[in-house]
Enzyme design. Structure first.
Site, PDB file in Angstrom:
ATOM      1  N   ARG A   8      -8.707  -0.354   4.251  1.00  0.00           N
ATOM      2  CA  ARG A   8      -7.800   0.648   3.685  1.00  0.00           C
ATOM      3  C   ARG A   8      -6.466   0.029   3.288  1.00  0.00           C
ATOM      4  NH1 ARG A   8      -6.251   4.432   7.699  1.00  0.00           N
ATOM      5  NH2 ARG A   8      -4.726   4.841   6.108  1.00  0.00           N
TER       6      ARG A   8
ATOM      7  N   ILE B 276       6.691   7.489  16.969  1.00  0.00           N
ATOM      8  CA  ILE B 276       6.412   8.158  15.688  1.00  0.00           C
ATOM      9  C   ILE B 276       5.096   8.931  15.733  1.00  0.00           C
ATOM     10  CG2 ILE B 276       6.161   7.861  13.184  1.00  0.00           C
ATOM     11  CD1 ILE B 276       8.933   7.057  14.160  1.00  0.00           C
TER      12      ILE B 276
ATOM     13  N   CYS C 220      -5.713  12.753  11.808  1.00  0.00           N
ATOM     14  CA  CYS C 220      -6.283  11.440  11.525  1.00  0.00           C
ATOM     15  C   CYS C 220      -6.368  10.676  12.817  1.00  0.00           C
ATOM     16  CB  CYS C 220      -5.450  10.699  10.494  1.00  0.00           C
ATOM     17  SG  CYS C 220      -3.933  10.028  11.165  1.00  0.00           S
TER      18      CYS C 220
ATOM     19  N   ARG D 184      -1.542  15.157  11.836  1.00  0.00           N
ATOM     20  CA  ARG D 184      -0.760  14.668  10.691  1.00  0.00           C
ATOM     21  C   ARG D 184      -0.251  15.884   9.928  1.00  0.00           C
ATOM     22  NH1 ARG D 184      -1.592   8.931   9.223  1.00  0.00           N
ATOM     23  NH2 ARG D 184       0.287   8.470   8.058  1.00  0.00           N
ATOM     24  N   PRO D 185       0.735  16.603  10.495  1.00  0.00           N
ATOM     25  CA  PRO D 185       1.191  17.837   9.848  1.00  0.00           C
ATOM     26  C   PRO D 185       1.886  17.566   8.520  1.00  0.00           C
ATOM     27  CG  PRO D 185       2.627  17.270  11.702  1.00  0.00           C
ATOM     28  CD  PRO D 185       1.503  16.278  11.707  1.00  0.00           C
ATOM     29  N   ILE D 186       1.880  18.561   7.640  1.00  0.00           N
ATOM     30  CA  ILE D 186       2.626  18.424   6.379  1.00  0.00           C
ATOM     31  C   ILE D 186       3.585  19.604   6.211  1.00  0.00           C
ATOM     32  CG2 ILE D 186       0.986  16.937   5.144  1.00  0.00           C
ATOM     33  CD1 ILE D 186       0.049  19.512   3.654  1.00  0.00           C
ATOM     34  N   ASP D 187       3.973  20.205   7.354  1.00  0.00           N
ATOM     35  CA  ASP D 187       4.865  21.367   7.280  1.00  0.00           C
ATOM     36  C   ASP D 187       6.172  21.062   6.546  1.00  0.00           C
ATOM     37  OD1 ASP D 187       5.063  19.734   9.673  1.00  0.00           O
ATOM     38  OD2 ASP D 187       6.711  21.026  10.275  1.00  0.00           O
ATOM     39  N   LEU D 188       6.698  19.839   6.702  1.00  0.00           N
ATOM     40  CA  LEU D 188       7.972  19.512   6.043  1.00  0.00           C
ATOM     41  C   LEU D 188       7.789  19.388   4.529  1.00  0.00           C
ATOM     42  CD1 LEU D 188       9.284  16.841   8.585  1.00  0.00           C
ATOM     43  CD2 LEU D 188       9.876  19.269   8.461  1.00  0.00           C
TER      44      LEU D 188
ATOM     45  N   LYS E 233       0.829  -1.211   0.000  1.00  0.00           N
ATOM     46  CA  LYS E 233       0.000   0.000   0.000  1.00  0.00           C
ATOM     47  C   LYS E 233       0.864   1.261   0.000  1.00  0.00           C
ATOM     48  CE  LYS E 233      -1.849   1.752   3.976  1.00  0.00           C
ATOM     49  NZ  LYS E 233      -1.525   3.175   4.120  1.00  0.00           N
ATOM     50  N   ASN E 234       1.855   1.294   0.888  1.00  0.00           N
ATOM     51  CA  ASN E 234       2.626   2.525   1.045  1.00  0.00           C
ATOM     52  C   ASN E 234       3.573   2.785  -0.120  1.00  0.00           C
ATOM     53  OD1 ASN E 234       1.273   2.963   3.364  1.00  0.00           O
ATOM     54  ND2 ASN E 234       2.981   2.570   4.757  1.00  0.00           N
TER      55      ASN E 234
ATOM     56  N   ASP F 164       4.046   0.915  12.094  1.00  0.00           N
ATOM     57  CA  ASP F 164       2.883   0.223  11.530  1.00  0.00           C
ATOM     58  C   ASP F 164       2.781  -1.235  11.993  1.00  0.00           C
ATOM     59  OD1 ASP F 164       2.184   2.510  10.209  1.00  0.00           O
ATOM     60  OD2 ASP F 164       2.869   1.862   8.236  1.00  0.00           O
TER      61      ASP F 164
HETATM   62  C1  UD1 Z   1       4.052   6.963   6.211  1.00  0.00           C
HETATM   63  C2  UD1 Z   1       3.196   5.743   6.017  1.00  0.00           C
HETATM   64  C3  UD1 Z   1       2.577   5.313   7.336  1.00  0.00           C
HETATM   65  C4  UD1 Z   1       3.668   5.133   8.397  1.00  0.00           C
HETATM   66  C5  UD1 Z   1       4.544   6.368   8.476  1.00  0.00           C
HETATM   67  C6  UD1 Z   1       5.737   6.191   9.412  1.00  0.00           C
HETATM   68  C7  UD1 Z   1       2.388   6.015   3.759  1.00  0.00           C
HETATM   69  C8  UD1 Z   1       1.221   6.238   2.868  1.00  0.00           C
HETATM   70  N1  UD1 Z   1       2.133   6.048   5.068  1.00  0.00           N
HETATM   71  O1  UD1 Z   1       3.193   8.015   6.654  1.00  0.00           O
HETATM   72  O2  UD1 Z   1       1.890   4.075   7.139  1.00  0.00           O
HETATM   73  O3  UD1 Z   1       3.079   4.902   9.648  1.00  0.00           O
HETATM   74  O4  UD1 Z   1       5.065   6.684   7.172  1.00  0.00           O
HETATM   75  O5  UD1 Z   1       6.511   5.117   9.003  1.00  0.00           O
HETATM   76  O6  UD1 Z   1       3.484   5.760   3.320  1.00  0.00           O
HETATM   77  N2  UD1 Z   1       5.740  14.868  10.377  1.00  0.00           N
HETATM   78  C9  UD1 Z   1       5.802  16.226  10.635  1.00  0.00           C
HETATM   79  N3  UD1 Z   1       5.708  17.086   9.569  1.00  0.00           N
HETATM   80  C10 UD1 Z   1       5.569  16.660   8.281  1.00  0.00           C
HETATM   81  C11 UD1 Z   1       5.502  15.266   8.028  1.00  0.00           C
HETATM   82  C12 UD1 Z   1       5.598  14.395   9.109  1.00  0.00           C
HETATM   83  O7  UD1 Z   1       5.921  16.648  11.778  1.00  0.00           O
HETATM   84  O8  UD1 Z   1       5.500  17.502   7.368  1.00  0.00           O
HETATM   85  C13 UD1 Z   1       5.816  13.911  11.503  1.00  0.00           C
HETATM   86  C14 UD1 Z   1       4.527  13.081  11.658  1.00  0.00           C
HETATM   87  O9  UD1 Z   1       3.582  13.752  12.453  1.00  0.00           O
HETATM   88  C15 UD1 Z   1       5.043  11.834  12.325  1.00  0.00           C
HETATM   89  C16 UD1 Z   1       6.447  11.657  11.742  1.00  0.00           C
HETATM   90  O10 UD1 Z   1       6.805  12.936  11.211  1.00  0.00           O
HETATM   91  O11 UD1 Z   1       5.149  12.037  13.711  1.00  0.00           O
HETATM   92  C17 UD1 Z   1       6.557  10.605  10.660  1.00  0.00           C
HETATM   93  O12 UD1 Z   1       5.639  10.900   9.624  1.00  0.00           O
HETATM   94  P1  UD1 Z   1       5.895  10.495   8.111  1.00  0.00           P
HETATM   95  O13 UD1 Z   1       7.160   9.697   8.004  1.00  0.00           O
HETATM   96  O14 UD1 Z   1       5.762  11.693   7.277  1.00  0.00           O
HETATM   97  O15 UD1 Z   1       4.679   9.533   7.858  1.00  0.00           O
HETATM   98  P2  UD1 Z   1       3.701   9.524   6.613  1.00  0.00           P
HETATM   99  O16 UD1 Z   1       4.477   9.745   5.358  1.00  0.00           O
HETATM  100  O17 UD1 Z   1       2.525  10.381   6.897  1.00  0.00           O
END
Ligand code: UD1
Length: 419
Positions: free
Chosen positions: A397, A327, A116, A121-125, A22-23, A305
């Site tokens: 999912r 995480i 979620c 689930r921030p996307i700031d990065l 999936k990922n 996961d």
């Molecule tokens: C992906 C996987 C998910 C898995 C996760 C961690 C997919 C579709 N999903 O999610 O199944 O549990 O990796 O292995 O591949 N963070 C920030 N800012 C950001 C992005 C992330 O602070 O802009 C934080 C998140 O809140 C979290 C950590 O970084 O605490 C890891 O997140 P990330 O590696 O980005 O996970 P996803 O890509 O969302």
């Protein structure tokens, strides 16, 4: 609402083929937008999140067709750069479309994916990385408006090795000009699979799987046929299912190298796990032993996961096993449900202590999230009586057919469909 009925107490025996990851497929589906051509994905799992990605692609004017053994996507007809709020909400990881739409169209408009069931689930990065590549991003009213007539390669240092941010930047950088270097990149196997796909389309991505990924932008990408890697978390789930119920199973296409921390944990618990070129073999009998603390961490650390399914496999361990979730903030929601089945778990902040019990019993339980839902099935296989697992749309999912797969391994489990 559909549910699963699991009658526990039967050892697992047999073989199952591990679905495509999936990922891996979700970012690859977003990346198909860069090709403007036809992509055939083999071993593409048919999942609820994949259907959500297909709806996003169709909403942008692309076509997608399930055919024997795979999914064919044609992104030549792309005629929009906006993803509706409804479609964005359907899937948590829809932010992955941002880099791809921006790279192909020079602009993108979509809503903020928001929180979620695992917590914020921030996307700031993702956003700061895209800004480094030259994107102008305005945030307001829950929407993100992005413009970048031309993305320009540069060095992007990630504060955390975020999987999604690494993928978004890799995809965007392919559509930009010059060299992008992503420092402190995530090293998950799915990042390597995305790089493999992009390179099969004519991109030049190097270093995927290490902490520094470099992308030569500006190459014209074309369609291709690509095999999606096997799903390491689905494989971990079935290994944990076999550890919970005991037995002897073979996971065809399972990749032990991707699961070294999970396999190591199961060996500590007294299970035999061996990898061969065709898959993973597993054997165990009796109650598992307690193991050293399990601390989730970015790859190659223990995967967050797989935390819930391993916990479920160790509910009957001899002794106490500690888990530390590093995480996501809110990743113990399955604990209350497992306790309904007789488990003894105490949570304090990011630590959960599992004191093994001799017996688990059936109970009506609800899936709280995708992997937490799978964990309930793993526990139910070792519980006395018939456990009813509801709210299984969470499980859909990420698992093509968890009931069918476990049945192939000899489990007594059935899915009851209800409107
Ligand atoms: C992906 C996987 C998910 C898995 C996760 C961690 C997919 C579709 N999903 O999610 O199944 O549990 O990796 O292995 O591949 N963070 C920030 N800012 C950001 C992005 C992330 O602070 O802009 C934080 C998140 O809140 C979290 C950590 O970084 O605490 C890891 O997140 P990330 O590696 O980005 O996970 P996803 O890509 O969302």
């Amino acid at each position: 609402m559909s549910h699963l009925l699991v009658r526990g107490g039967r050892a697992l025996r047999g073989e199952v083929r591990v679905q495509g990851a999936k990922n891996s497929v979700l970012p690859i589906l977003a990346a198909t937008l860069l090709t403007g051509g036809v992509v055939r994905l083999r071993n593409c799992p048919h999942l609820r999140d994949v259907d959500a990605s297909i709806r996003i692609l169709k909403g942008l004017g692309c076509t997608a067709l399930w055919e024997d053994g795979g999914l064919t996507v044609d992104t030549a007809g792309l005629n929009g750069c906006t993803v509706s709020d409804i479609l964005m909400r359907e899937m948590r990881s829809s932010a992955i479309f941002l880099g791809a739409i921006l790279a192909r169209c020079g602009q993108a408009e979509l809503s903020y994916p928001g929180g979620c069931e695992l917590g914020p689930r921030p996307i700031d990065l993702h956003l700061s990385g895209l800004r480094r590549l030259g994107a102008e991003i305005q945030e307001g009213g829950g929407r993100l408006c992005c413009r970048a007539p031309c993305l320009i390669g540069t060095e992007v240092v990630l504060a955390l090795p975020s999987v999604g941010a690494t993928e978004n930047l890799m995809i965007a950088a392919c559509g930009g000009k010059g060299t992008t270097t992503i420092v402190n990149a995530a090293r998950e196997p799915e990042i390597e699979d995305l790089a493999g796909f992009l390179n099969a389309c004519g991109a030049l991505v190097r270093g995927a799987g290490t902490s520094t990924v470099s992308v030569e932008g500006g190459r014209r990408l074309h369609g291709c046929t690509y095999d999606i890697m096997p799903d390491r978390i689905a494989a971990a789930t079935y290994l944990c299912a076999a550890a919970s119920a005991g037995g002897d199973v073979f996971l065809r296409r399972g990749c032990q190298a991707h699961l070294s921390t999970v396999c190591d944990a199961l060996r500590q618990a007294g299970c035999e796990v061996t990898g061969d070129p065709e898959g993973i073999r597993f054997h165990s009998e009796g109650r598992p032993r307690a193991i050293r603390p399990v601390r989730t961490a970015p790859y190659p650390g223990f995967p967050t996961d797989a935390q819930a399914v391993l916990m479920a496999a160790l509910l009957r361990c001899r002794g106490v096993t500690l888990f530390e979730e590093n995480i996501f903030e809110n990743r113990y929601r399955h604990v209350d449900e497992l306790c309904r089945m007789g488990a003894a778990i105490r949570v304090s902040g990011r630590v959960a202590a599992v004191t093994g019990v001799e017996r688990l019993h059936c109970a009506p339980v609800e899936a709280t999230d995708l992997r937490g839902g799978a964990a309930l099935c793993v526990a139910a296989l070792a519980a006395e009586g018939e456990t009813r697992v509801s709210r299984i749309s969470h499980i859909d999912r990420g698992y093509e057919d968890i009931a069918g797969d476990l049945r192939a391994l000899g489990a007594d489990i059935e899915r009851v469909e209800q409107e």
